[in-house]
Design a protein around this motif. Sequence first.
Motif: not given
Length: 128
Positions: A18-42
């Motif tokens: 819950k401490g992970i900023p939502a902006e970082i996750l949203e930026a990764a998804r906008v850049d085209g990262a899949t949920e698996i990539q978001v999980f392992f890379k961010i």
Amino acid sequence: MIWLQAGYCMVLFSAAIKGIPAEILEAARVDGATEIQVFFKIMIPYIMGTIITVTTTIIIFTLKIFDVVWVMTGGQFSTQVIATQFYREYFTAQNAGYGSAIAIVLLVAVIPVMIYNLKQFREGQAFK
């Protein structure tokens, strides 16, 4: 002991996620990262301090579990852990050499984990 540690770990992991900023996750998804990539890379790198802290805490708690095993089963019924083996050899069987060797192995197993954990706390990287 598993149930005792499960709740503790889940609370820490929940707080870290819950401490992970939502902006970082949203930026990764906008850049085209899949949920698996978001999980392992961010997410995993972001909560790595919590993962290390929880892992070392569980290792230390597991290695020092003696009282629960001794009170519930006395080390019988295939519930032998390293601490009960040490107790049996040193005090019950009066085999001081073998008991001391077991204690040294336990010490050698715990010391590196403790040193690493203390180093992380000193550097202020735990729970980030």
